[in-house]
Design an enzyme around this catalytic site. Structure first.
Site, PDB file in Angstrom:
ATOM      1  N   CYS A 153     -24.900  -7.632 -16.249  1.00  0.00           N
ATOM      2  CA  CYS A 153     -25.496  -7.561 -17.586  1.00  0.00           C
ATOM      3  C   CYS A 153     -27.025  -7.606 -17.521  1.00  0.00           C
ATOM      4  O   CYS A 153     -27.706  -6.754 -18.117  1.00  0.00           O
ATOM      5  CB  CYS A 153     -24.953  -8.674 -18.463  1.00  0.00           C
ATOM      6  SG  CYS A 153     -24.898 -10.292 -17.677  1.00  0.00           S
TER       7      CYS A 153
HETATM    8  N1  NAP Z   1     -19.305 -12.297 -19.221  1.00  0.00           N
HETATM    9  C1  NAP Z   1     -20.230 -11.350 -19.134  1.00  0.00           C
HETATM   10  O1  NAP Z   1     -21.122 -11.232 -19.981  1.00  0.00           O
HETATM   11  C2  NAP Z   1     -20.201 -10.382 -17.964  1.00  0.00           C
HETATM   12  C3  NAP Z   1     -21.085  -9.283 -18.002  1.00  0.00           C
HETATM   13  C4  NAP Z   1     -21.066  -8.370 -16.946  1.00  0.00           C
HETATM   14  C5  NAP Z   1     -20.221  -8.577 -15.875  1.00  0.00           C
HETATM   15  N2  NAP Z   1     -19.399  -9.662 -15.862  1.00  0.00           N
HETATM   16  C6  NAP Z   1     -18.524  -9.847 -14.699  1.00  0.00           C
HETATM   17  O2  NAP Z   1     -17.200  -9.534 -15.105  1.00  0.00           O
HETATM   18  C7  NAP Z   1     -16.290 -10.379 -14.424  1.00  0.00           C
HETATM   19  C8  NAP Z   1     -15.467 -11.145 -15.455  1.00  0.00           C
HETATM   20  O3  NAP Z   1     -16.341 -11.954 -16.197  1.00  0.00           O
HETATM   21  P1  NAP Z   1     -15.891 -12.778 -17.469  1.00  0.00           P
HETATM   22  O4  NAP Z   1     -17.107 -13.401 -17.995  1.00  0.00           O
HETATM   23  O5  NAP Z   1     -15.049 -11.930 -18.360  1.00  0.00           O
HETATM   24  O6  NAP Z   1     -14.984 -13.896 -16.748  1.00  0.00           O
HETATM   25  P2  NAP Z   1     -13.963 -14.930 -17.382  1.00  0.00           P
HETATM   26  O7  NAP Z   1     -14.161 -15.040 -18.851  1.00  0.00           O
HETATM   27  O8  NAP Z   1     -14.107 -16.165 -16.557  1.00  0.00           O
HETATM   28  O9  NAP Z   1     -12.559 -14.255 -17.090  1.00  0.00           O
HETATM   29  C9  NAP Z   1     -12.111 -13.958 -15.794  1.00  0.00           C
HETATM   30  C10 NAP Z   1     -10.612 -13.637 -15.839  1.00  0.00           C
HETATM   31  O10 NAP Z   1     -10.154 -13.425 -14.502  1.00  0.00           O
HETATM   32  C11 NAP Z   1      -8.891 -14.094 -14.289  1.00  0.00           C
HETATM   33  N3  NAP Z   1      -8.989 -14.700 -12.949  1.00  0.00           N
HETATM   34  C12 NAP Z   1      -9.711 -15.776 -12.595  1.00  0.00           C
HETATM   35  N4  NAP Z   1      -9.647 -15.971 -11.255  1.00  0.00           N
HETATM   36  C13 NAP Z   1      -8.869 -14.998 -10.763  1.00  0.00           C
HETATM   37  C14 NAP Z   1      -8.418 -14.658  -9.453  1.00  0.00           C
HETATM   38  N5  NAP Z   1      -8.799 -15.362  -8.389  1.00  0.00           N
HETATM   39  N6  NAP Z   1      -7.596 -13.598  -9.308  1.00  0.00           N
HETATM   40  C15 NAP Z   1      -7.195 -12.898 -10.379  1.00  0.00           C
HETATM   41  N7  NAP Z   1      -7.596 -13.174 -11.655  1.00  0.00           N
HETATM   42  C16 NAP Z   1      -8.433 -14.204 -11.836  1.00  0.00           C
HETATM   43  C17 NAP Z   1      -8.756 -15.145 -15.373  1.00  0.00           C
HETATM   44  O11 NAP Z   1      -7.475 -15.070 -15.994  1.00  0.00           O
HETATM   45  P3  NAP Z   1      -6.189 -15.696 -15.331  1.00  0.00           P
HETATM   46  O12 NAP Z   1      -6.624 -16.956 -14.653  1.00  0.00           O
HETATM   47  O13 NAP Z   1      -5.243 -15.924 -16.466  1.00  0.00           O
HETATM   48  O14 NAP Z   1      -5.685 -14.643 -14.385  1.00  0.00           O
HETATM   49  C18 NAP Z   1      -9.791 -14.747 -16.436  1.00  0.00           C
HETATM   50  O15 NAP Z   1      -9.179 -14.205 -17.589  1.00  0.00           O
HETATM   51  C19 NAP Z   1     -17.122 -11.322 -13.538  1.00  0.00           C
HETATM   52  O16 NAP Z   1     -17.148 -10.836 -12.244  1.00  0.00           O
HETATM   53  C20 NAP Z   1     -18.491 -11.267 -14.180  1.00  0.00           C
HETATM   54  O17 NAP Z   1     -19.511 -11.498 -13.229  1.00  0.00           O
HETATM   55  C21 NAP Z   1     -19.358 -10.558 -16.890  1.00  0.00           C
END
Ligand code: NAP
Length: 354
Positions: A153
């Site tokens: 982001c």
């Molecule tokens: N948030 C932002 O603004 C943003 C922006 C750009 C990029 N990103 C990137 O996008 C990715 C997701 O971010 P997020 O903020 O959406 O994260 P999040 O809210 O923490 O969600 C991550 C999801 O992944 C699942 N998960 C967790 N550990 C896992 C594992 N070891 N194997 C498989 N599934 C797993 C979890 O669901 P379950 O545990 O139910 O499987 C959870 O729903 C990250 O890499 C982040 O750096 C985020």
């Protein structure tokens, strides 16, 4: 008629939830699987109550990559750092188009990945096939790629702000400072003491110092688009008590003291004319980019200015970390990959104050 079967892994995380919101009404796709480990077996609407009915009744599933490859032609991975490779490798080998929102395929150098993330790269053999999918700069390569590393982001905002100015040699080497503010969804949905309401409400604090992980991909892309590079860059991110949105204040020394606002504006006009998601405010526009004007959309808003008397310049930028910074940008890349109109299914307007 929907033509593409898509799956979302990490569907109950913040980016996954935003992907569901965008993909459920996209006219060319059909969501065929929603993957979650913790909530497998529950309807999506029980975990994310505000999704529309139809998708709300769909069950979350715990699926292996091979099972996903049977169910979908394109898979969005919205997983924590280090977790995507377990899915991406198998999906990629089975012919799926993979859109990874996490950082695992953004850095072309596995050593740099280890330096910034702290563990060995989980799928080094795939790095050469991955495309850093910043649409405005890699548009021509998107149709032939199959493994997409969506930019972070902060990097999205910083690169879109700086690259046109570097292209025109308007910035002095080694002078860029990025002061960034982010809404708390940028940290993901995991429970952490520093993200508690009582810690962040009426508060703001820096984090990720001295080298936030995003610095690696920012420097990689600045160096590859600007031979000689921009030099060392100082990046200081802060968390602020808003849900979604990023505001960047980028300062630098001008390459020549005489660089005017108009020259900065011209650099953006040349590069971004006709871009659907870039709104560059004209010099002296009387208002500055702000989070509310972009939150909920795929827009990024920019304003650049200079003080030739002092030889300093700045860019202000606002974007939505979950929109242009994550899920929106992934949908934009998907549209380009499959030859559809670039803005298809994406919010043309921000949510506004109400
Ligand atoms: N948030 C932002 O603004 C943003 C922006 C750009 C990029 N990103 C990137 O996008 C990715 C997701 O971010 P997020 O903020 O959406 O994260 P999040 O809210 O923490 O969600 C991550 C999801 O992944 C699942 N998960 C967790 N550990 C896992 C594992 N070891 N194997 C498989 N599934 C797993 C979890 O669901 P379950 O545990 O139910 O499987 C959870 O729903 C990250 O890499 C982040 O750096 C985020």
């Amino acid at each position: 008629m929907p033509s593409l079967r898509v799956a979302i892994v990490g569907a109950t995380g913040y980016s996954g939830e935003e992907l569901v919101r965008l993909l459920v009404r996209h006219p060319k796709v059909e969501i065929t699987a929603l993957v979650s480990r913790q909530h497998a077996g529950k309807p999506l609407g029980e975990v994310v109550p505000h999704v529309p009915s139809g998708i709300g009744e769909r069950l979350l599933e715990r699926l292996l990559p091979g099972e996903l490859a049977d169910r979908a032609e394109a898979v969005f991975l919205a997983l924590p750092p280090g977790s995507s490779a377990a899915f991406a490798g198998e999906l990629y080998r089975r012919g799926c188009v993979v859109f990874d929102l996490g950082p695992d395929f953004r850095l072309r150098n596995a050593k740099l990945y280890k330096e910034f993330y702290g563990w060995d790269h989980p799928a080094e053999d795939l790095l050469a096939d991955a495309l850093y999918a910043l649409p405005e700069w890699y548009r021509g390569k998107i149709p032939s790629a199959r493994l997409f590393a969506l930019p972070g982001c902060y990097p999205t905002g910083i690169l879109l702000s700086l690259l046109p100015l570097l292209e025109r040699n308007l910035i002095a080497r080694g002078s860029v400072v990025v002061f960034a503010l982010s809404g708390v969804t940028g940290a993901g949905r995991k429970p952490e003491p520093r993200l508690l309401f009582a810690e962040l409400a009426d508060n703001a604090y820096a984090y990720g110092l001295p080298r936030h992980r995003h610095l690696a991909e920012i420097e990689q892309e600045l160096d590859s688009w600007s031979p000689g590079g921009v030099g060392p860059l100082c990046f200081i991110p802060h968390l602020i008590p808003v849900r979604r949105g990023i505001l960047l204040t980028i300062t630098f020394r001008l390459a020549r003291a005489s660089v005017t606002d108009q020259e900065l504006w011209d650099a953006y006009q040349v590069r971004y004319h006709g871009e659907p998601f870039l709104r560059v405010l004209p010099p002296g526009s009387g208002r500055a980019p702000n989070i509310r004007d972009v939150a909920g959309s795929n827009l990024i808003e920019l304003l650049a200015g200079s003080d030739p008397l002092r030889g300093t310049g700045w860019v202000l930028a606002a974007l939505d970390n979950l929109g242009k910074g994550a899920a929106g940008q992934a949908v934009q890349a998907m549209n380009l990959r499959f030859g559809w109109e670039e803005p298809l299914g994406l919010d043309p307007y921000p949510g506004g104050p109400i």
